[in-house]
Structure formats: structure tokens, C-alpha cells
Design a protein around this motif. Structure first.
Motif, PDB file in Angstrom:
ATOM      1  N   GLU A   1      -9.550   1.768  -1.860  1.00 58.15           N
ATOM      2  CA  GLU A   1      -9.626   1.283  -3.239  1.00 58.15           C
ATOM      3  C   GLU A   1      -8.569   0.208  -3.485  1.00 58.15           C
ATOM      4  O   GLU A   1      -8.833  -0.792  -4.166  1.00 58.15           O
ATOM      5  N   ARG A   2      -7.393   0.395  -2.912  1.00 63.19           N
ATOM      6  CA  ARG A   2      -6.319  -0.596  -3.062  1.00 63.19           C
ATOM      7  C   ARG A   2      -6.715  -1.914  -2.398  1.00 63.19           C
ATOM      8  O   ARG A   2      -6.543  -2.985  -2.976  1.00 63.19           O
TER       9      ARG A   2
ATOM     10  N   GLN B   1      -7.883   6.239  -1.204  1.00 58.98           N
ATOM     11  CA  GLN B   1      -6.935   5.537  -2.070  1.00 58.98           C
ATOM     12  C   GLN B   1      -6.587   4.172  -1.498  1.00 58.98           C
ATOM     13  O   GLN B   1      -6.507   3.174  -2.219  1.00 58.98           O
ATOM     14  N   GLN B   2      -6.413   4.108  -0.167  1.00 54.60           N
ATOM     15  CA  GLN B   2      -6.078   2.841   0.475  1.00 54.60           C
ATOM     16  C   GLN B   2      -7.258   1.882   0.426  1.00 54.60           C
ATOM     17  O   GLN B   2      -7.084   0.683   0.197  1.00 54.60           O
TER      18      GLN B   2
ATOM     19  N   ASP C   1      -0.478  -9.704  -4.450  1.00 60.14           N
ATOM     20  CA  ASP C   1      -0.511  -9.964  -5.885  1.00 60.14           C
ATOM     21  C   ASP C   1      -0.672 -11.456  -6.121  1.00 60.14           C
ATOM     22  O   ASP C   1      -0.109 -12.270  -5.375  1.00 60.14           O
TER      23      ASP C   1
ATOM     24  N   GLN D   1      -3.305  -5.196   6.040  1.00 56.73           N
ATOM     25  CA  GLN D   1      -3.288  -4.512   4.753  1.00 56.73           C
ATOM     26  C   GLN D   1      -2.892  -5.435   3.604  1.00 56.73           C
ATOM     27  O   GLN D   1      -2.631  -4.982   2.500  1.00 56.73           O
TER      28      GLN D   1
ATOM     29  N   GLN E   1      -9.260  -3.671  -4.531  1.00 57.07           N
ATOM     30  CA  GLN E   1      -8.664  -4.301  -5.706  1.00 57.07           C
ATOM     31  C   GLN E   1      -7.962  -5.600  -5.348  1.00 57.07           C
ATOM     32  O   GLN E   1      -8.049  -6.599  -6.082  1.00 57.07           O
ATOM     33  N   ILE E   2      -7.274  -5.608  -4.196  1.00 56.51           N
ATOM     34  CA  ILE E   2      -6.584  -6.816  -3.745  1.00 56.51           C
ATOM     35  C   ILE E   2      -7.581  -7.940  -3.505  1.00 56.51           C
ATOM     36  O   ILE E   2      -7.390  -9.087  -3.945  1.00 56.51           O
TER      37      ILE E   2
END
Length: 203
Positions: free
Chosen positions: A90-91, A87-88, A14, A60, A94-95
Motif C-alpha cells: 500500500e505504501r 502495508q508495504q 515524497d 522501495q 501511494q508513492i
């Protein structure tokens, strides 16, 4: 080259976690198992600073490595590993996208591809993604010790054609085994970050 002060500052997911010291950053990207950890360890003269793994997809998070309080390498999750869930993936995307969109101290990107093979569709997409953000890119073709010298020109042409390589960028072969490319990579990093490391050949 000997470094006295190398620190893994944080593994972030983040923007609130990103370092706030204003140091120039270079982001390193590539598909899983292309040799990104080996490149980082070779450039920083460490054996296990960035952990290499037989299991692709291990990174990750965004890993921020501070070097001599002058520069930060940002190691991002590898892409293209089939066993990572949608899903991972896509995560991870996004990061990385959030980082590229928001990081004002980012000075350039190192994109790793495998010297032995034609770049994948994921490699092509990542290269164009980096160019979309108007970043200077150094394409590093890893594991060059695995191919014959006589194949270098052919592989260079194949890689550049597949990526639709921008002539303003730079391309270099690299081997963690022989250290070929080490000096050229550091010279590119220095030119784009203005750090004053003394580069000593390790070949």
C-alpha cells in the motif's frame, strides 16, 4: 551509446524530494524480478548503475537517474512480490500514485512484462493505471532470449490480449543478454522526450 554524465539524483518517497530542474521524465515500472535494473543498465551502458538483486522487492523508493542533463529515468518499486507485506504494498502504491498524479514533466511510461509468460493481473492493473493517467506506454517484454524465435508472434498476441493493449502504444521485445530491442526502446524514448542523443546500435 556512450554516456559521460549519469547521476542518481535522489531516492525519493515524497514530492518535496523530486528534482526541480524541469527535465523530461520517463517512468519505468514492472513486477519484481522482471529485469528492470538490467534494462536500465543496458540502456545506459552501465554494469551496475541500477542494482540487480536476487531478492525481489529491493527497490522501495522512486530512483531518479539524470542522463546527460537532458533526461531523467524514474525507477519505481516493483510490484507483485508475495513476501512484501500488505502495508508495504500500500505504501509503494501511494508513492507511485502521488508521482503519477503530480508530475507534470512525466512524458511517458515503460512497462516491463516477462516475454515468457502471460501478463499477471498486477501487470494488467498497472497498464490500465498508466492509461488512466493518459500516458503513452511502451510495453517491453523482457528475457526474450529465453524463448524461441518461432514463439514471438504467439507471445506478442498473448501479452497484448491480456493487457487489452491500446494500438496507440508500442510493444517491443528486449534481452539484456543479446541487446535486442535496445535501439527501438531508445527511439521511443527520444520521440516522447525530444532529447537529442545519438543512438548507436549495441547489437
Amino acid at each position: 551509446m556512450q554516456f559521460n554524465d549519469i547521476t542518481l539524483l535522489i531516492s525519493a518517497v515524497d514530492p518535496k524530494q523530486y528534482p526541480q530542474d524541469g527535465l523530461p521524465e520517463i517512468v519505468l515500472s514492472g513486477r519484481s524480478n522482471v529485469g528492470k535494473s538490467s534494462l536500465i543498465n543496458t540502456l545506459l551502458s552501465r554494469k551496475a548503475l541500477a542494482r540487480t538483486s536476487s531478492k525481489p522487492g529491493k527497490t522501495q523508493t522512486l530512483n531518479f537517474y539524470q542522463i546527460e542533463k537532458q533526461l531523467i529515468f524514474v525507477d519505481v518499486p516493483g510490484y507483485g512480490y508475495a513476501k512484501v507485506s500488505k502495508q508495504q504494498r500500500e505504501r509503494f502504491g501511494q508513492i507511485i500514485e502521488t508521482y503519477l498524479q503530480t508530475r507534470e514533466v512525466l512524458q511517458g511510461a515503460v512497462l516491463l512484462v516477462d516475454a515468457r509468460h502471460e501478463p499477471t493481473e498486477d501487470d494488467f492493473n498497472m497498464y490500465n493505471y498508466l492509461k488512466y493517467y493518459d500516458l503513452p506506454v511502451l510495453v517491453v517484454a523482457t528475457k526474450v532470449d529465453k524463448i524461441k524465435r518461432s514463439q514471438h508472434n504467439k507471445q506478442t498476441k498473448i501479452i497484448k490480449q491480456k493487457l487489452q493493449f491500446d494500438p496507440s502504444d508500442q510493444f517491443v521485445f528486449f534481452s539484456a543478454e543479446t541487446k535486442v530491442g535496445h535501439d527501438e526502446i531508445w527511439q521511443w524514448i527520444k520521440a516522447h522526450t525530444q532529447v537529442d542523443f545519438v543512438i548507436k546500435s549495441v547489437q
